[in-house]
Design an enzyme around this catalytic site. Structure first.
Site, PDB file in Angstrom:
ATOM      1  N   ASP A 250       0.827  -1.199   0.000  1.00 25.89           N
ATOM      2  CA  ASP A 250       0.000   0.000   0.000  1.00 25.89           C
ATOM      3  C   ASP A 250       0.862   1.251   0.000  1.00 25.89           C
ATOM      4  O   ASP A 250       2.091   1.182  -0.063  1.00 25.89           O
ATOM      5  CB  ASP A 250      -1.031  -0.023   1.126  1.00 25.89           C
ATOM      6  CG  ASP A 250      -0.415  -0.407   2.434  1.00 25.89           C
ATOM      7  OD1 ASP A 250       0.543   0.273   2.845  1.00 25.89           O
ATOM      8  OD2 ASP A 250      -0.878  -1.395   3.038  1.00 25.89           O
ATOM      9  N   LYS A 272      -5.000   2.469   0.182  1.00 27.72           N
ATOM     10  CA  LYS A 272      -5.031   2.888   1.579  1.00 27.72           C
ATOM     11  C   LYS A 272      -4.666   4.349   1.733  1.00 27.72           C
ATOM     12  O   LYS A 272      -4.009   4.725   2.684  1.00 27.72           O
ATOM     13  CB  LYS A 272      -4.062   2.056   2.432  1.00 27.72           C
ATOM     14  CG  LYS A 272      -4.555   0.676   2.735  1.00 27.72           C
ATOM     15  CD  LYS A 272      -4.925   0.600   4.180  1.00 27.72           C
ATOM     16  CE  LYS A 272      -5.647  -0.665   4.470  1.00 27.72           C
ATOM     17  NZ  LYS A 272      -4.997  -1.594   5.232  1.00 27.72           N
ATOM     18  N   MET A 385      -1.045   8.752  12.801  1.00 34.01           N
ATOM     19  CA  MET A 385      -2.214   9.275  12.071  1.00 34.01           C
ATOM     20  C   MET A 385      -2.823  10.488  12.790  1.00 34.01           C
ATOM     21  O   MET A 385      -4.035  10.638  12.849  1.00 34.01           O
ATOM     22  CB  MET A 385      -3.291   8.176  11.925  1.00 34.01           C
ATOM     23  CG  MET A 385      -2.797   6.982  11.128  1.00 34.01           C
ATOM     24  SD  MET A 385      -3.922   5.571  11.170  1.00 34.01           S
ATOM     25  CE  MET A 385      -3.412   4.725  12.647  1.00 34.01           C
TER      26      MET A 385
END
Ligand code: SAH
Length: 463
Positions: A250, A272, A385
């Site tokens: 990804d 992703k 994140m």
């Protein structure tokens, strides 16, 4: 061919090492590995050799070398720091047809000692004919990385089953095909991964079947590719990358790393990107199963570590339900890669006794975290994140008691050649993305340890 390569059997053979220093010790250790009966002679003998003698592994004689010492010896190593003496020992040994190695003068003796990659019973010996021991050592290091530590176990397993395989497959061609597949398939992988009993069971199953089917070989490797710098891959990750038939990767996996996958392997990009998954997770899970069922060796290459915010658990769940063999290779996770490359120790005796890995991923516009646990003193927060929710993160941490001035860092594209580190405070964290074009992936680290960056930063020092 300047030197003829052979492997000597030295079990219980009388061998002499002349010299009592570090070189003599190394040579003695090597001889002991081959179960030789070693005598060491030197006027001064170091502690390591004395310890061998105490443990009754060798005999030591503390005096100068005499010509009669070589009598009855099968092999002699001249390892003193006196080259005249070494050459003299060589002459004596040669006159009696005794094998002799002179450590600092390969031409003076009758044999030289190679660099060895020991995967007993598999042995690889590397020699440059004495031209450059350093080159031989470097080559050895490269081979070490390519050959799994448990390679020897494979050889032992083969020798145990040779006869059985012979009786199962009458033609040489069939036998060869069976071994070739076995050595590159799940049985070998299980052995490398330390699952000896499972490997044995699988091999036995293949051999006791009515008509011993040659294993289709479908399996999945869930591999952590680390945070970006290809040098941070593990040996096992690299090896599996080079043997897979198909790779699913990804966006988080750096292209430098994807490029290390076997050239003719099929590559499937599964996306992703934030909020626009190219393939939904369920389809990725199913694809892994389908490809393995076709007999393929499937590499699922993940950024960082597959078990840290990597959905590794979900991906192998379906494999396990379908009885597909799989293995998981850990990788260096972004928190530890970014921290090391930014000079921010995640723990430190004076600043942090714990470190939490948390996700700042927004769900329905909020961050569902146990805030009071996050604001404990002497604790580092590594936030994955977290850039999109950075305002909430900063606000809530302060609201729950974290000091506004707590140091904080954003590390962008950590461990890659374009890594950037921004240093600020918890209060001012949201300003960084406002004032700079922060590119993914980036990691937020919060805590007093961030202040050490100033002193310890060593990599890509662009601020
Ligand atoms: N399994 C991965 C994490 C996946 S979550 C691991 O163990 O590292 C994805 C998040 O990881 C990104 O949003 C970012 O916060 C972080 N990340 C991954 N690679 C990074 C890198 N090279 N530099 C900074 N952050 C990174």
């Amino acid at each position: 061919m300047a030197n003829f390569p052979i492997f000597l059997k030295l079990q219980n053979s009388p061998c002499l090492v002349v010299g009592g220093g570090d070189v003599a010790t190394r040579k003695t250790e090597q001889l002991l590995k081959a179960d030789a009966k070693v005598t060491v002679i030197a006027p001064k003998i170091n502690a390591a050799l004395k310890k061998f003698a105490e443990d009754q592994q060798i005999i030591i004689i503390e005096r100068g070398y005499e010509q009669t010492d070589i009598e009855l010896m099968e092999l002699v190593i001249a390892a003193t720091d006196d080259s005249d003496l070494n050459n003299k020992i060589a002459r004596h040994a040669k006159s009696k047809q005794i094998l002799i190695n002179v450590v600092d003068n390969p031409d003076a003796g009758t044999f030289i000692m190679p660099s060895v990659i020991d995967r007993s019973p598999v042995m690889i010996a590397v020699s440059t004919g004495g031209a450059s021991p350093v080159l031989a050592r470097l080559l050895r290091a490269r081979l070490e990385t390519l050959i799994p530590a448990n390679y020897g176990k494979l050889a032992s397993l083969i020798s145990r089953f040779r006869e059985t395989v012979k009786s199962k497959f009458s033609s040489i061609k069939e036998r060869r095909r069976f071994w070739e597949q076995l050595l590159q398939g799940p049985v070998a992988e299980l052995l490398y991964a330390g699952q000896d009993q499972k490997a044995l069971n699988l091999l036995e199953k293949q051999l006791t079947a009515e008509s011993p089917a040659i294993e289709s070989g479908g399996e999945v490797y869930l591999v952590g590719g680390g945070p970006g710098d290809p040098d941070l891959l593990t040996f096992r990750a690299l090896r599996l990358m080079q043997q897979a038939d198909v790779v699913l990767y990804d966006r988080l996996v750096a292209s430098d790393i994807v490029n290390l996958v076997r050239k003719d392997a099929e590559r499937i990009y599964v996306g992703k990107e934030r909020d626009k998954h190219t393939l939904p997770q369920e389809e990725i899970n199913q694809l892994l199963v389908d490809l393995a069922k076709q007999g393929k060796r499937v590499l699922r290459l993940k950024g960082g570590d597959p078990f840290i915010f990597g959905r590794g658990g979900e991906e192998i769940d379906l494999l396990s339900e379908n009885n597909i063999p799989f293995q998981i290779v850990p990788g260096i996770t972004a928190a530890s890669g970014c921290a090391s490359y930014a000079g921010i120790p995640l723990t430190h005796r004076d600043h942090a006794q714990s470190c939490l890995f948390i996700t700042g991923h927004l769900k329905d516009g909020t961050m569902n975290l146990n805030w009071s646990a996050l604001v404990q003193p002497q604790q580092t927060l590594a936030v994955y994140m977290g850039t999109h929710g950075i305002e909430i993160l900063s606000r809530e941490l302060i609201k729950h008691g974290l000091s506004e001035s707590t140091p904080a860092a954003i590390i962008q594209q950590g461990t890659t050649s374009v890594q950037q580190t921004y240093i600020t405070t918890v209060k001012d964290l949201p300003d960084i993305p406002k004032q700079n074009d922060i590119k993914p992936p980036s990691m937020i680290i919060i805590g007093d340890v961030v202040s050490l960056h100033e002193k310890l930063a060593w990599f890509a020092l662009v601020e």
